[in-house]
Scaffold this motif. Structure first.
Motif, PDB file in Angstrom:
ATOM      1  N   HIS A  54       0.821  -1.206   0.000  1.00  0.00           N
ATOM      2  CA  HIS A  54       0.000   0.000   0.000  1.00  0.00           C
ATOM      3  C   HIS A  54       0.861   1.264   0.000  1.00  0.00           C
ATOM      4  N   LEU A  55       1.682   1.434   1.023  1.00  0.00           N
ATOM      5  CA  LEU A  55       2.543   2.609   1.102  1.00  0.00           C
ATOM      6  C   LEU A  55       3.584   2.665  -0.008  1.00  0.00           C
ATOM      7  N   PRO A  56       4.311   1.580  -0.308  1.00  0.00           N
ATOM      8  CA  PRO A  56       5.361   1.684  -1.334  1.00  0.00           C
ATOM      9  C   PRO A  56       4.879   2.191  -2.689  1.00  0.00           C
ATOM     10  N   ARG A  57       3.693   1.773  -3.123  1.00  0.00           N
ATOM     11  CA  ARG A  57       3.230   2.221  -4.439  1.00  0.00           C
ATOM     12  C   ARG A  57       2.834   3.692  -4.404  1.00  0.00           C
ATOM     13  N   PHE A  58       2.211   4.155  -3.322  1.00  0.00           N
ATOM     14  CA  PHE A  58       1.943   5.588  -3.212  1.00  0.00           C
ATOM     15  C   PHE A  58       3.256   6.363  -3.202  1.00  0.00           C
ATOM     16  N   VAL A  70      -2.029  17.311  -7.585  1.00  0.00           N
ATOM     17  CA  VAL A  70      -2.189  16.994  -6.167  1.00  0.00           C
ATOM     18  C   VAL A  70      -1.097  17.710  -5.372  1.00  0.00           C
ATOM     19  N   ASP A  71      -1.502  18.482  -4.373  1.00  0.00           N
ATOM     20  CA  ASP A  71      -0.542  19.245  -3.576  1.00  0.00           C
ATOM     21  C   ASP A  71       0.165  18.397  -2.531  1.00  0.00           C
ATOM     22  N   SER A  72      -0.549  17.404  -2.004  1.00  0.00           N
ATOM     23  CA  SER A  72       0.011  16.612  -0.911  1.00  0.00           C
ATOM     24  C   SER A  72      -0.560  15.205  -0.936  1.00  0.00           C
ATOM     25  N   VAL A  73       0.297  14.226  -0.659  1.00  0.00           N
ATOM     26  CA  VAL A  73      -0.133  12.840  -0.490  1.00  0.00           C
ATOM     27  C   VAL A  73       0.089  12.479   0.975  1.00  0.00           C
ATOM     28  N   ILE A  74      -0.985  12.130   1.671  1.00  0.00           N
ATOM     29  CA  ILE A  74      -0.935  11.895   3.114  1.00  0.00           C
ATOM     30  C   ILE A  74      -1.199  10.424   3.421  1.00  0.00           C
ATOM     31  N   CYS A  75      -0.357   9.859   4.273  1.00  0.00           N
ATOM     32  CA  CYS A  75      -0.569   8.516   4.805  1.00  0.00           C
ATOM     33  C   CYS A  75      -1.029   8.653   6.249  1.00  0.00           C
ATOM     34  N   LEU A  76      -2.226   8.149   6.548  1.00  0.00           N
ATOM     35  CA  LEU A  76      -2.784   8.247   7.896  1.00  0.00           C
ATOM     36  C   LEU A  76      -2.921   6.871   8.519  1.00  0.00           C
ATOM     37  N   SER A  77      -2.533   6.781   9.799  1.00  0.00           N
ATOM     38  CA  SER A  77      -2.712   5.547  10.547  1.00  0.00           C
ATOM     39  C   SER A  77      -2.919   5.884  12.009  1.00  0.00           C
ATOM     40  N   GLU A  85       7.088   8.320  12.343  1.00  0.00           N
ATOM     41  CA  GLU A  85       8.352   8.901  11.899  1.00  0.00           C
ATOM     42  C   GLU A  85       9.370   7.809  11.571  1.00  0.00           C
ATOM     43  N   THR A  86       9.449   6.792  12.427  1.00  0.00           N
ATOM     44  CA  THR A  86      10.381   5.694  12.188  1.00  0.00           C
ATOM     45  C   THR A  86      10.003   4.915  10.941  1.00  0.00           C
ATOM     46  N   TRP A  87       8.700   4.720  10.736  1.00  0.00           N
ATOM     47  CA  TRP A  87       8.235   3.993   9.548  1.00  0.00           C
ATOM     48  C   TRP A  87       8.560   4.764   8.273  1.00  0.00           C
ATOM     49  N   GLN A  88       8.389   6.069   8.296  1.00  0.00           N
ATOM     50  CA  GLN A  88       8.714   6.889   7.129  1.00  0.00           C
ATOM     51  C   GLN A  88      10.194   6.760   6.773  1.00  0.00           C
ATOM     52  N   GLU A  89      11.045   6.793   7.781  1.00  0.00           N
ATOM     53  CA  GLU A  89      12.479   6.656   7.544  1.00  0.00           C
ATOM     54  C   GLU A  89      12.803   5.274   6.984  1.00  0.00           C
ATOM     55  N   GLU A  90      12.180   4.242   7.550  1.00  0.00           N
ATOM     56  CA  GLU A  90      12.449   2.873   7.116  1.00  0.00           C
ATOM     57  C   GLU A  90      12.011   2.650   5.673  1.00  0.00           C
ATOM     58  N   GLN A  91      10.947   3.336   5.258  1.00  0.00           N
ATOM     59  CA  GLN A  91      10.397   3.181   3.911  1.00  0.00           C
ATOM     60  C   GLN A  91      10.998   4.164   2.902  1.00  0.00           C
ATOM     61  N   ASN A  92      11.868   5.078   3.370  1.00  0.00           N
ATOM     62  CA  ASN A  92      12.444   6.099   2.477  1.00  0.00           C
ATOM     63  C   ASN A  92      11.338   6.834   1.712  1.00  0.00           C
ATOM     64  N   ALA A  93      10.286   7.204   2.438  1.00  0.00           N
ATOM     65  CA  ALA A  93       9.094   7.794   1.814  1.00  0.00           C
ATOM     66  C   ALA A  93       9.090   9.306   2.001  1.00  0.00           C
ATOM     67  N   GLU A  94      10.076   9.957   1.426  1.00  0.00           N
ATOM     68  CA  GLU A  94      10.198  11.404   1.612  1.00  0.00           C
ATOM     69  C   GLU A  94       9.107  12.188   0.893  1.00  0.00           C
ATOM     70  N   GLY A  95       8.446  11.561  -0.098  1.00  0.00           N
ATOM     71  CA  GLY A  95       7.408  12.263  -0.848  1.00  0.00           C
ATOM     72  C   GLY A  95       6.025  12.171  -0.232  1.00  0.00           C
ATOM     73  N   ILE A  96       5.912  11.488   0.919  1.00  0.00           N
ATOM     74  CA  ILE A  96       4.626  11.273   1.576  1.00  0.00           C
ATOM     75  C   ILE A  96       4.601  12.012   2.913  1.00  0.00           C
ATOM     76  N   TYR A  97       3.462  12.620   3.258  1.00  0.00           N
ATOM     77  CA  TYR A  97       3.274  13.246   4.559  1.00  0.00           C
ATOM     78  C   TYR A  97       2.645  12.203   5.484  1.00  0.00           C
ATOM     79  N   PHE A  98       3.355  11.831   6.545  1.00  0.00           N
ATOM     80  CA  PHE A  98       2.868  10.817   7.473  1.00  0.00           C
ATOM     81  C   PHE A  98       2.095  11.500   8.596  1.00  0.00           C
TER      82      PHE A  98
END
Length: 244
Positions: A54-58, A70-77, A85-98
Motif C-alpha cells: 500500500h505505502l510503497p506504491r503511493f 495533487v498538492d500533498s499525499v498523506i498517509c494516515l494511521s 516517523e520511524t516507519w517513514q524513515e524505514e520506507q524512504n518515503a520522503e514524498g509522503i506526509y505521514f
C-alpha cells in the motif's frame, strides 16, 4: 456498515505531531484548506500489506500525483508520531506526509474507526483512500467489509486512474548489484541521470548470493536490471535500452 462521505467535509481534528524532535499541533484546515490532497489510510505502520504494497506504491507515484495537480499525499494511521516517523524513515518515503491519528479522532470522524482487538491491535482505521479538494471529499475508495485485511480498491493506481486515466507512470526498476562493482556504478549513474528511481537488491546481504542471481536472471554477473518486469541485462544492455 462503512459509509462513504463523498460530498462532505473532512473531520475537524487537531493532531499532535513531532517536527524536528519538538511537539507541534496541526489541524485539518492546515492540511486540507485550499489544497488538493490524496489521503490513504491503513490499519498500522509496519504491518504486512501496508509496508509491502500500500505505502510503497503511493511512494513510487508521489511525483506523478503532484504532476497531476495533487498538492500533498498523506498517509494516515492510528499510530503515535514516533512510530510514524520511524516507519517513514524505514520506507524512504520522503514524498509522503505521514499523519499520526494517534487518538483515532479523524478515523472516528470519518466513520472508519474499527475494532481489531481480536488480533491485539485495538481501535484502528479501516483501509481506504480519498481525494479531498479544499477540505471537501470528492472521491473515496473504501475496502469491502470482508474478513482479514482486504486490499482491492484503495491502491495508488486506482486513485491515479480516477484523477487522470492517461497519467504516465514511471517504470518500475529492480537492480541487482554488488558493492565495489564498477559496472554496477555505471548502471546506477545511467539510471539516476535519466531520473529513474530503482530498488536495489544487493548481493551478499539478506541471503542474496550469486546463486540467487543466477536462478532469477539466468546470469551470474552484476549488475542485472529489470524494468517493468522485463529483464534488460547488464550495464551495456541497459545503455542500449536507455538510448532507444
Amino acid at each position: 456498515m462503512l459509509q462513504s462521505r463523498e460530498g462532505q467535509k473532512v473531520p475537524q481534528v487537531t493532531f499532535p505531531i513531532r517536527v524536528n524532535g519538538e511537539w507541534q499541533k496541526v489541524n485539518s484546515d492546515a492540511l486540507f484548506k485550499d489544497k488538493t490532497v490524496v489521503l490513504f489510510a491503513l490499519p498500522g505502520a509496519f504491518t504486512p500489506t501496508c509496508s509491502s504494497t500500500h505505502l510503497p506504491r503511493f511512494n513510487e507515484l508521489a511525483g506523478v500525483f503532484k504532476a497531476n495537480g495533487v498538492d500533498s499525499v498523506i498517509c494516515l494511521s492510528v499510530n503515535d508520531p514516533f512510530v510514524m516517523e520511524t516507519w517513514q524513515e524505514e520506507q524512504n518515503a520522503e514524498g509522503i506526509y505521514f499523519l499520526p491519528d494517534g487518538n483515532g479522532e479523524f478515523s472516528e470522524g470519518m466513520g472508519l474507526l474499527v475494532d481489531k482487538s481480536e488480533i491485539g491491535l485495538g481501535k484502528r482505521s479501516w483501509r481506504y483512500s480519498m481525494l479531498v479538494k479544499n477540505g471537501l471529499i470528492e472521491k473515496m475508495f473504501i475496502e469491502p467489509e470482508e474478513p482479514g485485511d482486504p486490499f482491492k480498491v484503495s491502491d495508488a493506481d486506482t486513485m491515479l486512474n480516477y484523477i487522470n486515466p492517461k497519467a504516465i507512470c514511471p517504470p518500475r526498476v529492480t537492480f541487482f548489484g554488488k558493492p565495489g562493482c564498477q559496472h554496477c556504478a555505471r548502471a546506477r549513474k545511467m539510471l539516476k541521470d535519466k531520473g529513474y528511481r530503482f530498488e536495489e537488491i544487493e548481493l551478499g546481504s539478506h541471503g542474496i548470493s550469486y546463486s540467487s542471481l543466477q536462478a532469477v536472471s539466468g546470469r551470474g554477473t552484476t549488475p542485472q536490471v529489470y524494468i517493468d518486469g522485463q529483464h534488460i541485462g547488464g550495464a551495456d544492455e541497459l545503455a542500449t535500452w536507455l538510448a532507444k
